[in-house]
Design an enzyme around this catalytic site. Structure first.
Site, PDB file in Angstrom:
ATOM      1  N   LYS A 111     -16.576  15.234  -1.880  1.00  0.00           N
ATOM      2  CA  LYS A 111     -15.135  15.479  -2.035  1.00  0.00           C
ATOM      3  C   LYS A 111     -14.504  14.130  -2.358  1.00  0.00           C
ATOM      4  O   LYS A 111     -15.034  13.079  -1.972  1.00  0.00           O
ATOM      5  CB  LYS A 111     -14.531  16.060  -0.749  1.00  0.00           C
ATOM      6  CG  LYS A 111     -14.490  15.091   0.426  1.00  0.00           C
ATOM      7  CD  LYS A 111     -13.606  15.645   1.525  1.00  0.00           C
ATOM      8  CE  LYS A 111     -13.368  14.633   2.641  1.00  0.00           C
ATOM      9  NZ  LYS A 111     -14.540  14.239   3.396  1.00  0.00           N
ATOM     10  N   ASP A 132       0.844  -1.186   0.000  1.00  0.00           N
ATOM     11  CA  ASP A 132       0.000   0.000   0.000  1.00  0.00           C
ATOM     12  C   ASP A 132       0.874   1.229   0.000  1.00  0.00           C
ATOM     13  O   ASP A 132       1.986   1.168   0.485  1.00  0.00           O
ATOM     14  CB  ASP A 132      -0.731   0.039   1.345  1.00  0.00           C
ATOM     15  CG  ASP A 132      -2.123  -0.462   1.229  1.00  0.00           C
ATOM     16  OD1 ASP A 132      -2.454  -1.017   0.180  1.00  0.00           O
ATOM     17  OD2 ASP A 132      -2.863  -0.293   2.212  1.00  0.00           O
ATOM     18  N   GLU A 149     -14.095   2.117  -3.592  1.00  0.00           N
ATOM     19  CA  GLU A 149     -14.623   1.923  -4.944  1.00  0.00           C
ATOM     20  C   GLU A 149     -15.001   3.251  -5.595  1.00  0.00           C
ATOM     21  O   GLU A 149     -14.737   3.471  -6.775  1.00  0.00           O
ATOM     22  CB  GLU A 149     -15.862   1.020  -4.930  1.00  0.00           C
ATOM     23  CG  GLU A 149     -15.563  -0.453  -4.725  1.00  0.00           C
ATOM     24  CD  GLU A 149     -15.291  -0.821  -3.275  1.00  0.00           C
ATOM     25  OE1 GLU A 149     -15.512   0.037  -2.385  1.00  0.00           O
ATOM     26  OE2 GLU A 149     -14.827  -1.951  -3.040  1.00  0.00           O
ATOM     27  N   LYS A 160     -15.744   5.380   0.240  1.00  0.00           N
ATOM     28  CA  LYS A 160     -15.527   3.999  -0.206  1.00  0.00           C
ATOM     29  C   LYS A 160     -14.368   3.970  -1.184  1.00  0.00           C
ATOM     30  O   LYS A 160     -14.252   4.864  -2.028  1.00  0.00           O
ATOM     31  CB  LYS A 160     -16.777   3.454  -0.916  1.00  0.00           C
ATOM     32  CG  LYS A 160     -17.871   3.035   0.036  1.00  0.00           C
ATOM     33  CD  LYS A 160     -18.714   1.937  -0.593  1.00  0.00           C
ATOM     34  CE  LYS A 160     -19.810   1.466   0.327  1.00  0.00           C
ATOM     35  NZ  LYS A 160     -20.940   2.414   0.414  1.00  0.00           N
ATOM     36  N   ASP A 196      -5.455  -4.397   5.776  1.00  0.00           N
ATOM     37  CA  ASP A 196      -6.179  -4.382   7.041  1.00  0.00           C
ATOM     38  C   ASP A 196      -7.683  -4.276   6.876  1.00  0.00           C
ATOM     39  O   ASP A 196      -8.427  -4.576   7.794  1.00  0.00           O
ATOM     40  CB  ASP A 196      -5.664  -3.262   7.949  1.00  0.00           C
ATOM     41  CG  ASP A 196      -5.742  -1.903   7.293  1.00  0.00           C
ATOM     42  OD1 ASP A 196      -6.253  -1.812   6.159  1.00  0.00           O
ATOM     43  OD2 ASP A 196      -5.295  -0.929   7.911  1.00  0.00           O
TER      44      ASP A 196
HETATM   45  N1  LIG Z   1     -12.139  10.436   3.392  1.00  0.00           N
HETATM   46  C1  LIG Z   1     -12.063  10.584   2.062  1.00  0.00           C
HETATM   47  N2  LIG Z   1     -13.010  11.258   1.418  1.00  0.00           N
HETATM   48  C2  LIG Z   1     -12.953  11.395   0.087  1.00  0.00           C
HETATM   49  N3  LIG Z   1     -11.989  10.912  -0.678  1.00  0.00           N
HETATM   50  C3  LIG Z   1     -11.011  10.237  -0.103  1.00  0.00           C
HETATM   51  C4  LIG Z   1     -10.994  10.035   1.302  1.00  0.00           C
HETATM   52  N4  LIG Z   1      -9.905   9.312   1.584  1.00  0.00           N
HETATM   53  C5  LIG Z   1      -9.283   9.096   0.435  1.00  0.00           C
HETATM   54  N5  LIG Z   1      -9.931   9.636  -0.603  1.00  0.00           N
HETATM   55  C6  LIG Z   1      -9.584   9.595  -2.017  1.00  0.00           C
HETATM   56  O1  LIG Z   1      -9.757   8.261  -2.480  1.00  0.00           O
HETATM   57  C7  LIG Z   1      -8.540   7.783  -3.013  1.00  0.00           C
HETATM   58  C8  LIG Z   1      -8.426   6.318  -2.738  1.00  0.00           C
HETATM   59  O2  LIG Z   1      -8.303   6.077  -1.366  1.00  0.00           O
HETATM   60  P1  LIG Z   1      -7.804   4.678  -0.843  1.00  0.00           P
HETATM   61  O3  LIG Z   1      -7.859   4.706   0.636  1.00  0.00           O
HETATM   62  O4  LIG Z   1      -8.495   3.618  -1.589  1.00  0.00           O
HETATM   63  O5  LIG Z   1      -6.329   4.636  -1.340  1.00  0.00           O
HETATM   64  P2  LIG Z   1      -5.109   5.475  -0.804  1.00  0.00           P
HETATM   65  O6  LIG Z   1      -5.297   5.639   0.654  1.00  0.00           O
HETATM   66  O7  LIG Z   1      -4.928   6.717  -1.604  1.00  0.00           O
HETATM   67  O8  LIG Z   1      -3.920   4.588  -1.152  1.00  0.00           O
HETATM   68  P3  LIG Z   1      -3.509   3.233  -0.500  1.00  0.00           P
HETATM   69  O9  LIG Z   1      -4.213   2.201  -1.305  1.00  0.00           O
HETATM   70  O10 LIG Z   1      -2.062   3.258  -0.695  1.00  0.00           O
HETATM   71  O11 LIG Z   1      -3.930   3.258   0.939  1.00  0.00           O
HETATM   72  C9  LIG Z   1      -7.486   8.615  -2.356  1.00  0.00           C
HETATM   73  O12 LIG Z   1      -6.322   8.691  -3.110  1.00  0.00           O
HETATM   74  C10 LIG Z   1      -8.141   9.955  -2.260  1.00  0.00           C
HETATM   75  O13 LIG Z   1      -8.057  10.630  -3.485  1.00  0.00           O
END
Ligand SMILES: Nc1ncnc2c1ncn2[C@@H]1O[C@H](COP(=O)(O)OP(=O)(O)OP(=O)(O)O)[C@@H](O)[C@H]1O
Ligand SMILES: [K+]
Ligand SMILES: [Mg+2]
Length: 676
Positions: A391, A303, A375, A373, A514
């Site tokens: 957002k 990750d 997704e 999410k 996790d």
């Molecule tokens: N709380 C949130 N609200 C809205 N968008 C979010 C939020 N958290 C993350 N994102 C957006 O969603 C994307 C995907 O999040 P996700 O948690 O799937 O992956 P990541 O945390 O960026 O990367 P990793 O897979 O390395 O943990 C993020 O890159 C960000 O742009």
């Protein structure tokens, strides 16, 4: 179990191991180790010949036979001691864990009332309330409330951790203590199937099974034993033909020197100690197979957030796009985050306060919260007046706005890319079909990552960073951290796809995770390391759990696995090389008197035939305890490719294995020859 207890090889463990060495003499137990079983059988035969010399016609050889018997007995005891010692620490740890498993009372919710029952009567699906100061009666998921929990009973870490309903920090472990507030927990296991039960069984080695690698090696050792058995049995009639009478104890001594007793005696200790090293590292491996697989890993999926970076992604700036003002961006960013419990969401509200902005609290009353999410890569809120606030990842929000017929502000991409090229994560903020601006989420690469990835590369392991983030942020972080490859905008199912692709190419794959959505990928990977803080689904799918919840630990787990495989390989090489050298000590000695020409083979110039045989046998026995520290600690490990490792080990342990007996047997012979 604190670190001190875990590292200590106490006098008690040693004492218990000595006792166990005798208990393990039971032939039924011994049969599981065919090499040592052959030695034990030989020991028994020599014992009979020593006790009843008249019956076997071995009078006059009493002293020699007794010496052979004692040396053989100690050979078996030393091997048993190695195994018992390796098991000792786990057993001690299991005892400590069992003490924490005292009967706990549970406040079970039945309808509208609460009934106090013993935790042993709890079943899967029961609901319990745990308040400040109470022990959590079983494994479960928090379904209501938030509490800080002291998990030191299982992790050894005294700082309490926050557990709360929903999300990735909802799983709790039975036997840990609530130190503040109150939570409602749904029990997820029937009695006897809890995490602590599982840990006890693991460290105790109750369910220990031979790994495929161990079985393969054992087959090889059994074949070697059989070959030498045939060689030695056929030697007697041949010698007889030459007019040489070979005594049975001499033949048994020869057999024991030739069969791979060193590795046969240390093999299970090496495996147990490898598992133990993982455990002392606060990682629970569900099987030895998982630890070995870790040592063979070709590809590692990581990750970005929380593994390569610190993961406390914080909002650090609101940036307006088009003609919007920073104030409106801050306001809508805050509205979209009022109920977003992710660290990112909370940090948006904090930044808003810090910058002196606010939002109309009454506007969000009765609104519907849209949870983040992986997704959708968005989160937000649907206001009662019909407006939808979102957002999220820039491309996700752009697509959402476009679908509603909105226009994308001209400077959005450029401003988003500026954030991404600094390694930050841009989140776009939109209301219905209008994009207001960006939130700059900052995260930093953990120190020392580049060195770790360099080491992995030297081991021949390919690292792939999988992130939900945009390609530019991903590229920046990938470059900064030094991973080999990355996949951006990846959804949970993309991780499985990468794992399957690598596996189809014949690679072994490791990953950490996790969340519940990581569970399928954790199950698919050859080594899946779940975080203890993670969800039950993730922990059940994985074959390892990190009690400290540090995803970057997978790197060390791989190193421990490699060390286990290397130690086994090194000691096998040493053992076989050793046995070949012993051949040159014993064979010339056996035939020297009858065939004086054999003396050219007596390269060691050993005192007498009898002292040569006894010396070789003594060396064969004491090499086992001498190598116990190496078997337990593992051979010194430096990251390099498998091919380099092989040639290095052949040199050190192969050559060393040939030379050591020559020196050792010669030295022992100088002492033994004083008597024989
Ligand atoms: N709380 C949130 N609200 C809205 N968008 C979010 C939020 N958290 C993350 N994102 C957006 O969603 C994307 C995907 O999040 P996700 O948690 O799937 O992956 P990541 O945390 O960026 O990367 P990793 O897979 O390395 O943990 C993020 O890159 C960000 O742009
Ligand atoms: K041997
Ligand atoms: Mg994430």
């Amino acid at each position: 179990m604190n670190t001190k207890q875990k590292n200590m090889l106490s006098a008690e463990i040693v004492k218990k191991a000595i006792m166990d060495s005798f208990i393990k003499l039971n032939p039924v137990v011994m049969m599981k180790n065919p090499v040592m079983f052959v030695v034990e059988a030989g020991t028994f035969v020599v014992l009979l010949m020593t006790l009843f010399p008249g019956y076997f016609g071995t009078q006059g050889r009493g002293g020699f036979n007794l010496a052979v018997f004692l040396i053989l007995l100690f050979t078996v005891l030393f091997a048993n001691f190695a195994e018992a010692l390796a098991e000792g620490r786990g057993k001690a740890q299991a005892d400590t864990l069992k003490k924490t498993k005292k009967e706990i009372m549970a406040n079970k919710v039945i309808g509208n009332s609460v009934k106090v029952i013993p935790s042993t009567e709890l079943r899967k699906g029961d609901i319990v309330i745990v308040s400040q100061g109470e022990m959590i009666p079983g494994d479960g998921e928090v379904i209501e409330g938030l509490a800080s929990v002291d998990e030191s009973a299982i992790t050894g870490e005294s700082a309490p951790v926050i557990k709360e309903a929903g999300g990735d920090f909802s799983s709790v472990t039975g036997g840990t203590r609530v130190v503040s507030d109150q939570i409602t927990v749904r029990i997820t296991n029937d009695p006897g199937e809890s995490f602590i039960d599982c840990m006890i069984a693991l460290v105790e080695g109750a369910k220990r099974q031979k790994t495929p690698n161990e079985i393969a090696l054992n087959t090889l050792l059994v074949s070697l034993t059989l070959i030498f058995l045939i060689v030695v049995v056929t030697l007697a009639p041949m010698a007889d033909y030459l007019g040489i009478k070979l005594e049975i104890p001499v033949l048994i001594a020869l057999l024991v020197c030739l069969i791979p007793t060193t590795i046969g005696g240390l093999l299970s200790a090496i495996g147990i100690a490898g598992m133990d090293r993982v455990t002392r590292f606060n990682v629970m491996a569900m099987s030895g197979k998982a630890v070995e697989a870790a040592g063979d890993i070709d590809t590692m999926i990581l990750d970005k957030t929380g593994t390569i970076t610190f993961g406390n992604r914080m909002a650090s700036e609101f940036i307006a796009v088009g003609d919007e003002s920073v104030e409106t961006v801050a306001e809508w960013a805050a509205v979209s985050s009022v109920k977003d419990e992710t660290p990112e969401g909370r940090s948006v509200l904090e930044l808003m306060k810090k910058e002196g902005y606010s939002y109309p609290a009454n506007a969000v009353e009765g609104a519907e919260f849209i949870e983040f999410k992986a997704e959708t890569r968005m989160s937000g809120i649907d206001l009662p007046d019909g407006r939808k606030v979102r957002k999220g990842a820039v491309d996700a929000v752009k697509a959402w706005v476009s679908a509603k017929g909105g226009v994308i502000p001209a400077d959005l991409d450029q401003k988003g890319n500026a954030i991404a090229s600094e390694g930050g994560t841009p989140l776009a903020v939109a209301v219905d079909n209008r994009i207001y601006g960006l939130i700059y989420l900052k995260d930093t690469v953990k120190p020392g990552m580049r060195e770790r990835f360099d080491q992995l590369r030297k081991m021949g392991i390919k690292t792939i960073m999988c992130t939900g983030d945009n390609p530019l942020t991903a590229a920046t972080i990938a470059r900064e951290a030094g991973v080999d490859d990355f996949i951006a905008e990846s959804k949970p199912e993309d991780k499985i796809a990468v794992i399957k692709r690598e596996q189809a190419a014949g690679k072994l794959v490791a990953m950490t995770g996790d969340g519940t959505n990581d569970a399928p990928a954790l199950a698919q990977a050859d080594v899946g390391l779940a975080m203890n803080s993670g969800t039950t689904a993730a922990k059940e799918a994985a074959n390892m759990v990190d009690l400290d919840s540090d995803p970057s630990k997978i790197i060390e787990v791989v190193a421990i696995g490699k060390q286990l495989l290397m130690t086994r390989g090194a000691l096998t090489t040493f053992s076989v090389a050793n046995d070949i050298a012993k051949y040159f000590a014993i064979i010339p000695a056996m035939f020297m008197q009858a065939i004086p020409e054999m003396n050219v083979l007596n390269v060691m110039g050993l005192g007498s035939p009898m002292s040569a045989i006894l010396s070789a046998l003594v060396f064969n026995a004491i090499i086992i305890p001498l190598l116990i520290p190496l078997a337990m600690k593992g051979v010194a490990y430096k990251p390099m490719s498998s091919a380099q490792l092989l040639s290095r080990n052949l040199l050190i342990y192969g050559l060393g294995g040939v030379i050591a007996p020559f020196v050792g047997i010669k030295l022992i012979d100088m002492v033994v020859h004083l008597w024989v």
